[in-house]
Design an enzyme around this catalytic site. Structure first.
Site, PDB file in Angstrom:
ATOM      1  N   GLU A 163     128.094  82.048  98.074  1.00 38.54           N
ATOM      2  CA  GLU A 163     127.183  81.671  98.134  1.00 38.54           C
ATOM      3  C   GLU A 163     127.465  79.826  97.871  1.00 38.54           C
ATOM      4  OE1 GLU A 163     125.751  84.691  95.760  1.00 38.54           O
ATOM      5  OE2 GLU A 163     125.131  85.916  97.071  1.00 38.54           O
ATOM      6  N   GLU A 288     128.365  90.243 101.949  1.00 40.02           N
ATOM      7  CA  GLU A 288     128.004  91.693 100.728  1.00 40.02           C
ATOM      8  C   GLU A 288     126.191  91.974 101.053  1.00 40.02           C
ATOM      9  OE1 GLU A 288     126.862  89.851  96.633  1.00 40.02           O
ATOM     10  OE2 GLU A 288     129.239  88.352  97.478  1.00 40.02           O
TER      11      GLU A 288
END
Length: 604
Positions: A163, A288
């Site tokens: 991220e 995820e």
């Protein structure tokens, strides 16, 4: 009074008719292929966010990994070139020293001998992986040397950073500088990937691990300044594109539900642009997925939150299971004990991490959370894909068969109770001797319940609660498939088209292979204000097709605007070999058609 009674009766009739329209058709005699894939890979779909090096997970390894069949998924055990010094390029002698320690750590891990696997994702936190405007070549050399020597069994996937773009502000003084940081992070991905490909065989490299894929924001400004920049800058060197799919809100963005049509639109847009740039679809890696929101970390354990997460896991999983030909791996965000979190400064009251599979009690012992139910529900589900369809996009379906067993999975995206009729085709119900029904649902207090009903001789209908997932585990006679069904997706190099009232948008779907018997549909990604039409006039090779008013999941009204995929049935007879023409005309101004994909299922 009479009028009110009539209205009530009419409403009930409409409700009953609506429920009765849900039909799931199952043909145990037909094997289905998506691309070349038919066998369900448990490594791909039933992992957890953890590694065999996680000592916390050794506490009950036989039950978790042998009996439940949980696979390993991801580790923040990458090179970490800036773990110790964030101001200078790392030195190679440091890489060799750290790699030697890492090899020993892996070999000495309690689960190494019994549970080691290559099917693992490596990643790092951005602050340990990247520093702005340092020599990216030297950092890439460090990473390559570390990875070459650090693992006794080479992991299969390397996400350069986790991220990264939501951390861009940490490298500059103001938000208006972050887009330049995103470009630099993308350049860094490319340099690292090129170096790894040259020096480390057998590991795939990708990114950017998107945390907040609100692609449509500000007329696709978010897409144009994030994923598109990444694909334009680094995409040629990427083996996969990594995305995180969360209901709720992951770090930033609107609170919303991505499961259903929105997640489909996000992934279809990435596929469409991949095809436009390279003439092929590079695969996804969903490192995820699940449910998250602000304010969860550091709070007391919540069984209700576990329930919300379980609903999201199953919704997203059922969608991702339809993509085995263009998906490498999909990880529900379920971690181990999370023992590190009890010492975290965000957690002064010693509460468990919200997404753990096992939590610490006040007496110091550990107990499974309700998240274990995800794996208990899907235990033993495997085999070859079986032909199964639903006539309602809010009823998700998948089915698989192996010797002596068939598994039929059905999930509800709807906001109300749904009654489903089971229609077994080609007398395939005659193959079933006995059925165990597994039901995972939330009770009236939001607590997850997993219930097994055994010794069912015949099952014709199901009533699905809101957010419920059921699996029919069927004992079946030995048999061989009589038919096969082959699914393929076809793409156009036209994407992200502006919608202008009564102006026809033209698309050419390339290299289509069709047949006389089968099914077809257009998957139209569309972003529009809520008050604008979602039902354009569509012609396929000059034949008009009807656009449904329903799509997978909710109406998206809490979002600023609708962004989702609407699946439009097409008579397979309308298609032709080679290129096919589609014309789309909306009656009003505004928004965009983000992607258009033709899905064809042919019987052999």
């Amino acid at each position: 009074m009479k009028k009110q009674v009539i209205l009530v009766i009419y409403s009930l009739l409409i409700s009953i008719v609506s429920l009765a329209q849900n039909t799931v058709s199952i043909d145990l005699t037909t094997q289905k292929f998506i691309g070349t894939k038919s066998e369900l890979s448990r490594e791909k779909y039933f992992s957890m966010h953890g590694s065999y090096t996680d000592g916390d997970l050794a506490f009950d390894a036989v039950y978790l990994f042998d009996q439940l069949g949980i696979e390993f998924g991801r580790t923040f055990g990458g090179p970490k070139p800036f773990k110790k010094d964030k101001t200078t390029e790392p030195k190679l002698d440091q890489a060799y020293a750290e790699a030697a320690k890492n090899v020993e750590r892996y070999k000495n891990a309690p689960m190494y001998e019994s549970f080691k696997t290559r099917d693992l994702i490596l990643t790092d936190h951005p602050k340990e992986a990247f520093q702005l405007n340092l020599n990216y070549e030297k950092v890439a050399e460090y990473n390559a040397e570390f990875i070459k020597k650090a693992y006794p069994l080479m992991p299969r996937y390397y996400e350069v950073m986790n991220e990264p773009f939501v951390h861009a502000k940490e490298y500059v003084a103001s938000w208006d500088e972050t887009e330049a940081v995103i470009v630099e992070m993308s350049k860094f991905h490319k340099v690292v990937a090129d170096k790894i490909h040259a020096q480390v065989p057998g590991i795939m490299v990708g990114g950017y691990s998107a945390a907040w894929p609100e692609m449509e924001l500000k007329d696709f400004w978010h897409w144009n300044t994030r994923m598109k920049v990444f694909m334009d800058t680094a995409g040629e060197s990427m083996d996969f594109f990594a995305t995180h799919i969360y209901d709720g809100r992951n770090v930033e963005g609107d609170f919303n539900y991505r499961s259903g049509s929105n997640a489909e639109a996000i992934l279809d847009l990435i596929e469409a642009y991949s095809y436009k740039k390279w003439g092929k679809v590079k695969p996804h890696l969903i490192s995820e997925y699940g449910y998250t929101s602000k304010g969860l970390v550091g709070k007391p354990y919540s069984a209700e939150l576990n329930g919300t997460c379980l609903v999201s896991y199953n919704k997203i999983l059922m969608s991702l299971m339809d993509k085995p030909d263009r998906l490498l791996k999909a990880l529900p965000f379920i971690t181990g004990k999370g023992s590190w979190f009890y010492n975290d400064k965000r957690n002064p009251d010693q509460h468990p991490y919200p997404w753990v599979i096992s939590r610490k009690l006040s007496n110091g012992t550990y107990k499974y959370t309700h998240l274990i139910k995800f794996y208990q529900l899907w235990k033993d589900v495997e085999g070859k894909r079986i032909d199964i369809t639903s006539n309602n996009p809010d009823i998700q379906v998948n089915a698989f068969g192996k010797e002596g067993k068939a598994y039929i999975a059905i999930n509800s995206l709807a906001d109300e109770v749904q009654e489903v009729t089971l229609d077994f085709l080609n007398k395939s119900n005659s193959l079933i001797n006995n059925t165990t029904l597994r039901r995972l649902y939330l009770n009236e207090k939001g607590i997850p319940k997993l219930v097994f009903f055994t010794n069912i001789s015949e099952l014709k209908t199901l009533e699905l609660k809101v957010g419920e997932t059921v699996i029919l585990e069927c004992d079946v006679n030995a048999y061989e498939f009589e038919n096969s069904l082959h699914e393929q997706n076809y793409y156009t190099k036209t994407y992200l088209q502006e919608i202008i009232a009564n102006k026809t948008l033209e698309f050419t779907l390339e290299q289509v292979s069709t047949g006389k018997k089968g099914r077809a549909s257009l998957k139209m990604g569309v972003a529009r204000a809520h008050n604008l039409s979602k039902q354009p006039i569509i012609f396929v090779n000059g034949k008009q097709v009807k656009v449904p008013t329903n799509w997978a999941g909710y109406d998206q009204k809490p979002r600023k605007e609708f962004f989702g995929v609407i699946q439009i049935p097409v008579d397979i007879k309308y298609l032709k070999e080679g290129n096919n023409q589609v014309e789309i005309t909306f009656p009003d101004n505004g928004g965009r058609v983000s992607s258009l994909i033709l899905n064809v299922e042919k019987y052999n």
